[in-house]
Design a protein around this motif. Structure first.
Motif, short mmCIF file in Angstrom:
data_model
loop_
_atom_site.label_atom_id
_atom_site.label_comp_id
_atom_site.label_asym_id
_atom_site.label_seq_id
_atom_site.Cartn_x
_atom_site.Cartn_y
_atom_site.Cartn_z
N ALA A 77 -4.54 1.63 -3.22
CA ALA A 77 -5.65 0.80 -3.68
C ALA A 77 -6.24 -0.01 -2.53
N ARG A 78 -5.39 -0.57 -1.69
CA ARG A 78 -5.88 -1.39 -0.57
C ARG A 78 -6.61 -0.53 0.47
N LEU A 79 -6.09 0.66 0.74
CA LEU A 79 -6.75 1.54 1.69
C LEU A 79 -8.11 2.00 1.17
N HIS A 80 -8.19 2.33 -0.11
CA HIS A 80 -9.46 2.76 -0.68
C HIS A 80 -10.48 1.64 -0.63
N ALA A 81 -10.06 0.43 -1.00
CA ALA A 81 -10.97 -0.71 -0.97
C ALA A 81 -11.46 -0.98 0.45
N ALA A 82 -10.56 -0.86 1.43
CA ALA A 82 -10.95 -1.07 2.82
C ALA A 82 -11.94 0.00 3.28
N ALA A 83 -11.66 1.25 2.92
CA ALA A 83 -12.54 2.35 3.33
C ALA A 83 -13.93 2.20 2.73
N CYS A 84 -14.02 1.64 1.54
CA CYS A 84 -15.33 1.42 0.92
C CYS A 84 -16.16 0.38 1.66
N ALA A 85 -15.47 -0.52 2.37
CA ALA A 85 -16.16 -1.65 3.00
C ALA A 85 -16.22 -1.56 4.52
N ALA A 86 -15.62 -0.51 5.12
CA ALA A 86 -15.43 -0.52 6.57
C ALA A 86 -16.04 0.71 7.23
N ASP A 87 -16.24 0.56 8.55
CA ASP A 87 -16.61 1.68 9.41
C ASP A 87 -15.39 2.24 10.14
N LEU A 88 -14.30 1.47 10.16
CA LEU A 88 -13.07 1.90 10.82
C LEU A 88 -11.90 1.17 10.19
N VAL A 89 -10.84 1.91 9.85
CA VAL A 89 -9.61 1.34 9.30
C VAL A 89 -8.49 1.58 10.31
N LEU A 90 -7.79 0.52 10.66
CA LEU A 90 -6.66 0.60 11.58
C LEU A 90 -5.40 0.11 10.88
N VAL A 91 -4.30 0.82 11.11
CA VAL A 91 -3.02 0.46 10.52
C VAL A 91 -2.01 0.35 11.65
N GLU A 92 -1.53 -0.86 11.92
CA GLU A 92 -0.49 -1.00 12.94
C GLU A 92 0.87 -0.74 12.33
N GLY A 93 1.63 0.15 12.94
CA GLY A 93 2.96 0.46 12.46
C GLY A 93 3.96 -0.62 12.78
N VAL A 94 5.22 -0.35 12.39
CA VAL A 94 6.32 -1.27 12.65
C VAL A 94 7.45 -0.47 13.29
#
Length: 440
Positions: A77-94
């Motif tokens: 849900a969070r990734l989809h919402a971000a993709a709807c609002a963004a030009d680029l999505v970044l996920v920093e790993g751990v």
């Protein structure tokens, strides 16, 4: 919002901690934000400090993704919402790419997000090729973006690293060794992790320096069209409605340099439950605002024990709050602040608020780390623990959290009147009903 959303996305991972993931993620976010693109950044796993840098870099709130703690549906849900609002999505790993039962690789593969491997190459040459090949092929089907060498000495060093790659397309560039003022680390650390961005007056200049360096790499030179090679289709995820179990109630939340470990999603969960959330700063001498319940989140009370202890009026407010039977949920640093005193590594003993019997001992070695869950009558809260102190208290223990992957007893939950306190940090969205129970 019910249709798939397509957006370029990258998971930035590494061999292990300390490779420079946070610096590269923040630099990439800052670089594209400066160019006018909308960037949304996520952090894998429990982490309060890296997101401060990513929020400063991107100009947007940063949330967590964790297949165990937040759950796959929440991640989707969070990734989809971000993709709807963004030009680029970044996920920093751990940690490292394949570390843990619910690893960064698991998350990348589940959502089809290409992995960018950040490798500290300061003492490396052609071996980078073996490292990149291993990360790329260790798990069949892992989506892959390429490798970025970090801490590179110069152009000749970068050339040796690039020539060692079996696949030339994997090369996304090299970053030089970056340092802050005085030659120290660009992003300085202390116990519990990075120094938060808002604590450094030159934090944005540090990010700009990293972004400028990244702009000289193939990765940094990608424009909106080139970024489409990393485009991902994010499917929508239905979200269950949250019952307004805290409707009409006001929850006060301590928030300042002593109480800084607050997930934005936790505040949002309280609001979805119908609560009115009000913030106050004990360090600024602010009184407890009128409220029905209190949340004392984690942070660094050990660094601010003296000003906290001198706020006598707040201590009176807290005692009146507890005497009236109003709930208090105190997490980690919040629990520490409620203790009678703290013993510091330099030999000093300082008083604290004294609402919980017992004393805290701050030590140099780690005392607790890892995912845990807390079962309450209303539901099970998932979360984690990470602390360098120990709490010796005769206060009654109501229950224990349990470690995520073996069920062993974890952090104690102390119950003193209307106070519940623990080293356990809760992810409120994992059970809104159990969250409501903490504040009623």
């Amino acid at each position: 919002m019910n249709a798939p959303a397509r957006c370029p996305a990258l998971v930035l991972s590494a061999l292990a901690s300390g490779q420079g993931k946070t610096t590269v993620t923040a630099a990439l976010a800052r670089l594209h934000a400066r160019q006018g693109r909308r960037v949304r950044v996520f952090k894998c796993g429990p982490d309060y400090l890296d997101p401060y840098w990513h929020q400063l870099a991107s100009g947007a709130p940063v949330e967590q993704l964790d297949l165990w703690m937040t759950g796959p549906e929440d991640c989707a849900a969070r990734l989809h919402a971000a993709a709807c609002a963004a030009d680029l999505v970044l996920v920093e790993g751990v940690m490292g790419l394949f570390d843990g039962a619910d690893s960064v690789a698991d998350l990348a593969q589940r959502f089809g997000i290409p992995v960018l491997a950040v490798v500290d190459a300061r003492a490396m040459g052609g071996t980078l090729g073996a490292v990149a090949h291993g990360l790329k092929t260790f798990r069949p089907g892992l989506p892959w973006a390429g490798v970025l060498a970090n801490g590179v000495a110069g152009a000749r060093h970068a050339q040796l690293l690039q020539e060692g790659l079996p696949d030339a397309a994997d090369w996304l560039g090299a970053l030089p060794r970056l340092a802050g003022a005085g030659g120290g680390p660009l992003l300085p650390e202390r116990h519990l992790g990075l120094v938060a961005a808002h604590e450094l007056p030159d934090a944005l200049a540090r990010l700009d320096a990293a972004a400028d360096a990244l702009a000289a790499t193939p990765l940094g030179q990608m424009d909106a069209v080139a970024l489409q090679r990393f485009a991902v289709d994010f499917a929508p995820q239905p979200q269950a409605a949250v019952a307004p179990l805290l409707a009409g109630r006001t929850v006060a939340v301590a928030r300042d340099a002593a109480f800084t470990f607050i997930y934005p999603a936790n505040v949002r969960t309280l609001e979805q439950l119908g609560a009115r959330v009000v913030f106050f700063s004990p360090l600024a001498g602010e009184d407890l605002p009128p409220c029905d319940a209190l949340w004392l989140p984690g942070g660094y009370p050990e660094l601010h024990a003296e000003p906290l202890a001198t706020h006598a009026r707040l201590q009176q407010d807290l005692r009146a709050h507890v005497a009236a039977g109003k709930p208090v949920w105190a997490e980690c640093g919040g629990m520490m602040a409620l203790a009678e005193a703290i013993d510091l590594p330099d030999g000093r003993t300082l008083p604290l608020w004294g609402l919980l019997p017992g004393r805290v001992t701050q030590q140099q070695r780690l005392a607790g780390l890892g995912p845990q869950e807390l079962a309450l009558p209303a539901g099970v809260l998932r979360g984690h623990t990470f602390h360098y102190s120990v709490f010796d208290s005769p206060a009654p223990i109501a229950c224990h959290a349990h470690r995520a992957h073996d069920g062993a007893a974890g952090e104690a939950v102390y119950r003193q009147g209307s106070i519940r306190a623990s080293y356990f940090h809760a992810w409120f969205a994992s059970s809104p009903a159990a969250t409501a129970e903490l504040f009623t």
